[in-house]
Enzyme design. Structure first.
Site, short mmCIF file in Angstrom:
data_model
loop_
_atom_site.label_atom_id
_atom_site.label_comp_id
_atom_site.label_asym_id
_atom_site.label_seq_id
_atom_site.Cartn_x
_atom_site.Cartn_y
_atom_site.Cartn_z
N HIS A 197 -28.68 48.00 -40.36
CA HIS A 197 -29.13 47.89 -38.97
C HIS A 197 -30.28 48.84 -38.65
CE1 HIS A 197 -25.01 46.03 -37.71
NE2 HIS A 197 -25.82 45.16 -38.25
N GLN A 233 -23.53 50.21 -41.01
CA GLN A 233 -24.03 49.58 -39.79
C GLN A 233 -24.62 50.63 -38.86
OE1 GLN A 233 -19.94 47.71 -39.37
NE2 GLN A 233 -21.17 46.16 -38.36
#
Length: 232
Positions: free
Chosen positions: A107, A89
């Site tokens: 992300h 992430q």
């Protein structure tokens, strides 16, 4: 054949390298309203504020160094006899600099730029401003960091879903369990009968879904876990 492993990492793995998490009191994130700096609407309202915020984050990432947890995961990827998929992430490049041969950035990446006009992506290491133009289409005022903002679709979800379906083990490291869809990966794995491990400083918001918990600083717990995996 050895089981395939899927590892999900979050901000907690980079915290010991000096990069703050969302929840750090007094940290970079706490000084801003996320609606202002991490949404498409915020970028439309005040691009200078958003670009300045990510310029600071990019500089922080450039000054940070990988820690023992990043290097241990890279070792597991190199030495495990089966496949190891690393999903993060995080938008920093510490996994790559720690030696990981493959990283799935769900992300996005702070060291890359995105043209909101034509969709071109390219590497970016310095400061970004509204005067910058896309090398592919030549348009300006539409260059932004190649990161996923709140309200946008994370990258590589189909690939991640495929890897989770065939995994023999799912491990989450340094994640809060508060941001979806990543927080739901443990439920996907558990639903498929895949063993799950959480390695974290403290239990996450989805801790109840995991079969096993290893608590402590990532730079200590992750190398020990990797050593156990490779020697066991």
């Amino acid at each position: 054949m050895a089981d395939e492993i899927v590892i999900l990492t979050g901000a907690g793995i980079s915290a010991e390298s000096g990069l703050g998490t969302f929840r750090d009191v007094g940290g970079l994130w706490s000084q801003y309203d996320l609606e202002d700096v991490a949404t498409p609407q915020g970028y439309a309202r005040d691009p200078d504020l958003v670009l300045g915020f990510y310029n600071a984050r990019r500089e922080n990432a450039r000054m940070a160094a990988p820690n023992a947890a990043h290097r241990a995961i890279a070792r597991l990827q190199r030495e495990w006899p089966g496949a190891v998929t690393l999903v993060t992430q995080n938008i920093d490049d510490l996994h790559e600099r720690g030696g990981s041969p493959e990283v799935v950035h769900m992300h996005g990446e702070i060291m890359r730029a995105l043209c909101a006009s034509c969709g071109h992506r390219w590497g970016w290491t310095g400061a970004m401003s509204r005067e910058d133009t896309c090398p592919a289409c030549g348009r300006g005022a539409l260059v932004r960091p190649d990161v996923v903002w709140f309200g946008e679709m994370p990258y590589h979800l189909d690939l991640i879903g495929e890897r989770l379906e065939r995994a023999g083990l799912f491990v989450a490291i340094g994640t809060s369990g508060a941001v979806y869809p990543a927080a739901g990966f443990v439920a996907e794995a558990a639903g498929a009968g895949v063993p799950t491990i959480e390695i974290n400083l403290e239990r996450s918001e989805v801790a109840g879904m995991f079969d096993r918990h290893i608590l402590g600083p990532a730079s200590e717990t992750v190398p020990l876990w990797v050593e156990g995996m490779l020697s066991g």
